[in-house]
Each structure stands twice: as C-alpha cells, then as structure tokens.
Design an enzyme around this catalytic site. Structure first.
Site, PDB file in Angstrom:
ATOM      1  N   HIS A  52       0.799  -1.019   0.089  1.00 55.27           N
ATOM      2  CA  HIS A  52      -0.027  -0.309   0.220  1.00 55.27           C
ATOM      3  C   HIS A  52       0.714   1.740  -0.141  1.00 55.27           C
ATOM      4  O   HIS A  52       1.740   1.194  -0.177  1.00 55.27           O
ATOM      5  CB  HIS A  52      -1.038  -0.026   1.920  1.00 55.27           C
ATOM      6  CG  HIS A  52      -0.268   0.299   2.797  1.00 55.27           C
ATOM      7  ND1 HIS A  52      -0.195  -1.191   3.321  1.00 55.27           N
ATOM      8  CD2 HIS A  52       0.480   0.747   2.981  1.00 55.27           C
ATOM      9  CE1 HIS A  52       0.224  -1.108   4.236  1.00 55.27           C
ATOM     10  NE2 HIS A  52       1.020   0.039   4.269  1.00 55.27           N
TER      11      HIS A  52
HETATM   12  C1  T46 Z   1       2.672   0.446   7.054  1.00 55.86           C
HETATM   13  C2  T46 Z   1       3.900  -0.946   7.128  1.00 55.86           C
HETATM   14  C3  T46 Z   1       5.195  -0.884   7.870  1.00 55.86           C
HETATM   15  C4  T46 Z   1      -4.656  -0.081  13.186  1.00 55.86           C
HETATM   16  O1  T46 Z   1      -5.799  -1.146  13.451  1.00 55.86           O
HETATM   17  N1  T46 Z   1      -3.897   0.871  13.622  1.00 55.86           N
HETATM   18  C5  T46 Z   1      -2.227   1.079  12.862  1.00 55.86           C
HETATM   19  O2  T46 Z   1      -1.398   1.828  13.480  1.00 55.86           O
HETATM   20  C6  T46 Z   1      -2.303  -0.319  11.506  1.00 55.86           C
HETATM   21  C7  T46 Z   1      -1.338   0.321  11.081  1.00 55.86           C
HETATM   22  C8  T46 Z   1      -2.648  -0.792  11.203  1.00 55.86           C
HETATM   23  N2  T46 Z   1      -4.483  -0.690  11.706  1.00 55.86           N
HETATM   24  C9  T46 Z   1      -5.287  -2.381  11.879  1.00 55.86           C
HETATM   25  C10 T46 Z   1      -5.466  -2.353  10.018  1.00 55.86           C
HETATM   26  C11 T46 Z   1      -5.830  -3.409   9.379  1.00 55.86           C
HETATM   27  O3  T46 Z   1      -6.608  -3.854   9.971  1.00 55.86           O
HETATM   28  O4  T46 Z   1      -4.323  -3.423  11.548  1.00 55.86           O
HETATM   29  C12 T46 Z   1      -4.265  -4.082  10.031  1.00 55.86           C
HETATM   30  C13 T46 Z   1      -3.189  -4.700   9.882  1.00 55.86           C
HETATM   31  O5  T46 Z   1      -2.962  -3.369   9.154  1.00 55.86           O
HETATM   32  P1  T46 Z   1      -1.974  -3.134   8.032  1.00 55.86           P
HETATM   33  O6  T46 Z   1      -2.544  -4.438   6.642  1.00 55.86           O
HETATM   34  O7  T46 Z   1      -2.318  -2.273   7.477  1.00 55.86           O
HETATM   35  O8  T46 Z   1      -0.645  -3.662   8.261  1.00 55.86           O
HETATM   36  P2  T46 Z   1       0.846  -3.769   7.100  1.00 55.86           P
HETATM   37  O9  T46 Z   1       2.240  -4.122   7.604  1.00 55.86           O
HETATM   38  O10 T46 Z   1       0.465  -4.634   5.991  1.00 55.86           O
HETATM   39  O11 T46 Z   1       1.265  -2.324   7.141  1.00 55.86           O
HETATM   40  C14 T46 Z   1       1.605  -0.847   8.156  1.00 55.86           C
HETATM   41  C15 T46 Z   1       1.034   0.129   8.179  1.00 55.86           C
HETATM   42  O12 T46 Z   1      -0.572  -0.426   7.605  1.00 55.86           O
HETATM   43  C16 T46 Z   1       1.555   0.634   6.955  1.00 55.86           C
HETATM   44  O13 T46 Z   1       1.501   2.113   7.163  1.00 55.86           O
HETATM   45  O14 T46 Z   1       3.596   1.440   5.638  1.00 55.86           O
HETATM   46  O15 T46 Z   1       3.033  -1.363   8.519  1.00 55.86           O
END
Ligand code: T46
Length: 134
Positions: A52
C-alpha cells in the site's frame, strides 16, 4: 514525492559496555513529528506485509530486532532496502508504495508515524495509486 527522498537515518547511539542505547526525538532526529508508534512481530517465515501507499503519512521504519526487506516504489523508481540494525531508521515520505518481505525469525519492525491511524489515508490498490500519481 520520490523514492530518492526516502533515506536511511543514522540515529544517535550511546555505546556502553552495559548495552547500547538509541533515542529518537520527535521532529529532531526524524523530519516530522510523530503521533503514533506501532510494531510488527511474530511474523511467520515467508510472510509479506505492506502492499500500500499513504497519501499524507510520514514514517520511520526500524528493524528493532532481526531483519527484513522493504521495497519502495514511487511509480517510476523501485528500490529494495535491507534493514538489520536498530540504530538505522528508514524515512518513508507520503505517496510511496511499500512492500515488506524476507523477515528473519524473531524480527521486530518498529514504526513511528506522523499521524493517527486513518484508513482513508491508504491506497491499497496499486492501479489507484498510479492513477493518483498521474
Ligand atoms: C506500513 C507498514 C510498515 C490499526 O488498527 N492501527 C494501526 O496503527 C495500523 C498500522 C494498522 N491497524 C489495523 C489495520 C488493519 O486492519 O491493523 C490491520 C493490519 O494493518 P495493515 O494491513 O496496514 O498492516 P501492514 O503491516 O501491511 O502495514 C503496516 C502499516 O499499515 C503501514 O503504514 O507502512 O505497516
């Protein structure tokens, strides 16, 4: 915003025979003020994260323990960076597509973010991201 703006920041390190200490002050050691800290851990072997881009968010990504790779992409240039030291932070500016893989066993990825969590700030579809850039 381009991949060239994303850079490794050498964080202060207080070397000590009792163990080293690194500190990060908001707005001083990173080019933004941070409002949120989160971390990824217990990442299974072979897992991929990210996939993303953020519209406005600035982040600093640190391998607190172990190692992993981040692939940064601004729609034109792509760069793979291996993070494996807790005193280096990778600054990622807005509008950069990122993918993370090659997590070592026990890797911990700490992230400082310039804003609170907001799903509206994400591009999770690569084509939409490219469209927004053009
Ligand atoms: C990035 C990489 C390094 C939350 O509720 N609060 C938060 O602060 C974050 C980061 C995520 N979430 C929830 C949203 C999704 O339902 O946790 C779940 C997993 O999030 P995401 O799929 O975005 O996770 P990653 O590891 O793919 O990405 C994250 C960050 O979103 C992103 O900003 O740069 O880590």
């Amino acid at each position: 915003m381009s991949v060239e703006k994303c850079k490794l920041i050498d964080l202060p390190k207080i070397a000590d025979p009792r163990g080293n200490l690194t500190f990060i002050e908001s707005g001083r050691h990173v080019p933004f003020d941070f409002k949120r800290v989160y971390y990824l851990y217990d990442v299974p072997g072979g897992a991929e994260r990210g996939g993303h881009a953020h519209k406005d968010l600035h982040q600093l990504i640190i391998a607190m323990s172990g190692s992993f790779d981040i692939v940064l992409n601004d729609g034109q240039l792509q760069k793979r960076i291996h993070l494996n030291r807790s005193y280096y932070g990778l600054y990622v500016c807005p509008m950069i597509w990122r993918e993370m893989d090659n997590f070592s066993s026990g890797a911990v990825c700490l992230v400082l973010a310039s804003n609170l969590y907001d799903e509206q700030d994400y591009y999770r579809d690569y084509q939409q991201f490219l469209k927004a850039l053009s």
